[in-house]
Design an enzyme around this catalytic site. Structure first.
Site, PDB file in Angstrom:
ATOM      1  N   HIS A   2       2.390   6.188 -37.431  1.00  0.00           N
ATOM      2  CA  HIS A   2       1.467   6.822 -36.268  1.00  0.00           C
ATOM      3  C   HIS A   2       1.033   6.646 -34.399  1.00  0.00           C
ATOM      4  CE1 HIS A   2      -0.184  10.606 -35.159  1.00  0.00           C
ATOM      5  NE2 HIS A   2      -1.007  10.697 -36.693  1.00  0.00           N
ATOM      6  N   SER A  24      -4.016  33.963 -31.421  1.00  0.00           N
ATOM      7  CA  SER A  24      -3.444  32.954 -31.956  1.00  0.00           C
ATOM      8  C   SER A  24      -2.732  32.614 -32.936  1.00  0.00           C
ATOM      9  CB  SER A  24      -4.457  32.171 -31.516  1.00  0.00           C
ATOM     10  OG  SER A  24      -3.865  30.757 -31.713  1.00  0.00           O
ATOM     11  N   ASP A  42      -1.866  29.991 -33.815  1.00  0.00           N
ATOM     12  CA  ASP A  42      -2.603  29.066 -34.697  1.00  0.00           C
ATOM     13  C   ASP A  42      -4.411  29.303 -35.206  1.00  0.00           C
ATOM     14  OD1 ASP A  42      -2.846  25.797 -35.446  1.00  0.00           O
ATOM     15  OD2 ASP A  42      -4.926  26.190 -34.079  1.00  0.00           O
ATOM     16  N   THR A  98      -5.521  12.366 -28.807  1.00  0.00           N
ATOM     17  CA  THR A  98      -6.491  13.719 -29.957  1.00  0.00           C
ATOM     18  C   THR A  98      -7.758  13.882 -29.810  1.00  0.00           C
ATOM     19  OG1 THR A  98      -5.955  12.156 -32.522  1.00  0.00           O
ATOM     20  CG2 THR A  98      -4.012  13.974 -31.477  1.00  0.00           C
ATOM     21  N   GLN A 103      -0.995  21.235 -36.541  1.00  0.00           N
ATOM     22  CA  GLN A 103       0.045  21.936 -36.588  1.00  0.00           C
ATOM     23  C   GLN A 103       1.498  21.196 -35.594  1.00  0.00           C
ATOM     24  OE1 GLN A 103       2.021  25.958 -34.875  1.00  0.00           O
ATOM     25  NE2 GLN A 103       0.257  25.457 -34.220  1.00  0.00           N
TER      26      GLN A 103
END
Length: 615
Positions: free
Chosen positions: A326, A419, A421, A456, A545
């Protein structure tokens, strides 16, 4: 002679041509939010966690003191940094979030995907371990070729170009333990290292995809793979050098130093680092969703090398999976890679593909796979034994259940004009509240790739609106109409937050950036040590997600010892949540899975009743 079959890869078509990095210079720099905006967003986010109005007012006074006294000077320094850097956060983020983190990358950092089996008409490939492995090598190498010649189209979502920088650090590199408390990454040329590393029975092999700059035909890749299997099966099981990458990073550092005392080991490790990616041949045959999750995540912990950013696995029954280290990449670039690879696998013509693998028994290939040898000293052997024991302890402590829900998916959710999500985020909030009677700080990753070098930002999923929604939902005196209205208000609040986070306007990275501006000798404001401040960003529920209709597994671990890791997909016709927690916490993944299903069903039933009939 080898007969090279014509390659069929749809992205070579002219309509898919494009300069991969053509928007990079146009991308905006990551912004610095205003102090006023961050103050307001933060204060709103902590309201669900305060016990009284008095507690809130006391905390508000502490926050105001910070924003009036220390914050302006820190903001000025951060703004100055932002003026000279296209992404001010990148100066800190990789080290802070990943490369100075001591826990093992597996299970605590890396994330994985499992690939849905190929359809029936492709069973001759999908159920054959070697054929499936060759197919994956070929399609991933096709993807690399697009990066080499910069014909992979840049990602553009709803007219907004996304940063493609991560694709420059996807292949031909590796993480490694540079020094105690500090990992680093080593990078090599895509053009000069046309090979992958195959691991079989803990043995490492160099398999060539190119001879110089020339791409080798599939038949030569297949022949090398057959040779690898023959050699590996004829040897005792390897010494499990790959298991060392499951150690805490300080222990791996010491073992790495010992390994590098041997020139033979240095050469083999260098080839592993230089390789485009790793693909492993596994003896496991995962069947259930939980089997597939464990297979994709960690396997036996030995027949892998978890420092490598891109790693594929193929089981004996043909099931395939992927894991990403990552530190330099988040999920959306690797999702695209796996989407492209799986899409192209589904397009294979089995007769043509199997024909392309044929070679004469007496034919000599132009290249031969090479066994990468290791000299394992007693010190390294002891470290490997420690790694195996530590890995078993870590994995045994992790409890995984998979909520795979076929009643509805994204297509139905869109009929509710909601939505997808935010919908599943509210399933998570309701399911957890049903189980625990409370709400916990919840993180959702929001991508900031619309900015140069963006990675992010944190979305704080718990809000006043989501708290009201779950409390009223469980109150038998509240009508279905009110429950549906509360649900929609919670969704609306969540969508506002995640849009702001994606626009670089979240509060968490900004507050972190302000703290990083403290100079030596300057004490952080008491806000940074306040229990409520720290609790609100203690991600007891960590969510994210990454959805693909080609995937039936996706996950990673919890980020807090007593918490939960909930990786989820919202696909066209199903929902999928990987529920992960530590057994030592006293949590039980099956219990939360039950309540997630109950929440998903109840929300659906209430919303469907509230829909106006179509005339």
């Amino acid at each position: 002679m080898f007969k090279r079959m014509g390659r069929k890869f749809s992205t070579y078509a002219p309509k898919f041509k494009g300069e991969t990095y053509k928007f990079q210079d146009q991308l905006p720099s990551l912004p610095v939010p205003t102090l006023e905006a961050t103050r307001a967003r933060y204060l709103k986010s902590i309201k669900p966690f305060v016990a009284s109005e008095q507690e809130y007012k006391e905390h508000e006074a502490l926050v105001d003191d910070f924003f009036k006294t220390q914050a302006p000077a820190l903001q000025e320094r951060l703004t100055e940094l932002q003026a000279t850097s296209r992404n001010w956060l990148s100066k800190y983020w990789d080290d802070y979030a990943y490369l100075q983190y001591n826990d093992p990358v597996v299970p605590y950092v890396s994330y994985y995907y499992g690939h849905k089996p190929l359809p029936h008409e492709l069973r001759s490939i999908g159920k054959n371990q070697l054929y499936k492995t060759v197919a994956i090598i070929e399609k991933v190498t096709d993807f690399i070729e697009l990066l080499k010649n910069e014909t992979l189209p840049p990602e553009v979502i709803r007219g907004t170009p996304y940063c493609m920088k991560s694709f420059q650090v996807m292949f031909n590199n590796s993480r490694y333990p540079k020094e105690l408390g500090q990992d680093s990454n080593v990078f090599y040329s895509l053009e000069e290292n046309g090979f992958v590393v195959v691991i079989k029975n803990n043995h490492f092999f160099k398999l060539y995809t190119h001879k110089g700059q020339e791409r080798l035909p599939s038949s030569e890749v297949h022949k090398q793979l057959i040779d690898i299997v023959r050699i590996a099966n004829g040897l005792p099981k390897g010494k499990a050098v790959g298991a060392l990458t499951t150690l805490p990073r300080d222990q791996w550092f010491h073992a790495y130093q010992e390994l590098n005392k041997s020139p033979i080991n240095v050469a083999s490790i260098t080839d592993i680092h230089k390789s485009a990616f790793i693909i492993t041949l596994e003896d496991e045959q995962p069947v259930t969703y939980e089997d597939r999750a464990h297979f994709a995540w960690h396997g036996n912990g030995e027949n892998r090398f978890f420092d490598k950013p891109i790693q594929f696995f193929v089981a004996k029954n043909g099931y395939s999976a992927f894991i990403a280290e990552h530190s330099k990449m988040d999920g959306t670039p690797t999702l695209l890679l796996n989407e492209v690879v799986n899409r192209e696998l589904h397009k294979l013509n089995p007769q043509e593909f199997l024909k392309s693998l044929e070679f004469g028994i007496s034919e000599q290939g132009s290249v031969e796979a090479r066994h990468l040898r290791f000299e394992v000293s007693p010190v390294v052997e002891s470290a490997i034994a420690d790694a195996k024991a530590n890995f078993k302890s870590e994995i045994d402590n992790h409890d995984v259940s998979v909520f795979h829900y076929n009643k509805y998916g994204k297509n139905q959710i869109k009929q509710f004009k909601t939505s997808p999500d935010a919908f599943i985020q509210m399933i998570i909030q309701l399911g957890f509240y049903k189980m625990s009677g409370t709400v916990w700080p919840t993180y959702e990753a929001a991508s900031t790739r619309k900015f140069y070098g963006g990675r992010t930002e944190a979305t704080r999923s718990v809000s006043e609106e989501s708290l009201r929604f779950v409390q009223n939902w469980e109150n038998p005196s509240v009508s279905d109409a009110q429950r549906a209205a509360d649900f929609q208000e919670a969704v609306k609040s969540h969508m506002e937050y995640i849009r702001a986070a994606s626009n670089g306007e979240g509060c968490d990275r900004h507050l972190l950036g302000l703290k990083f501006q403290l100079k030596d000798g300057e004490k952080p404001h008491p806000l940074f040590s306040d229990p409520l401040f720290n609790y609100s960003s203690t991600w007891l529920i960590s969510t994210s997600q990454l959805s693909s209709n080609y995937h039936d597994a996706y996950g990673w671990s919890e980020v807090n010892p007593i918490g939960w890791g909930l990786a989820y997909q919202v696909n066209n016709d199903f929902l999928h949540i990987n529920v992960c927690t530590r057994r030592s916490s006293g949590n039980d993944s099956k219990t939360l899975r039950f309540y997630l299903e109950e929440a998903a069903t109840e929300i659906f039933e209430v919303l469907i009743k509230q829909q106006k009939p179509k005339l």
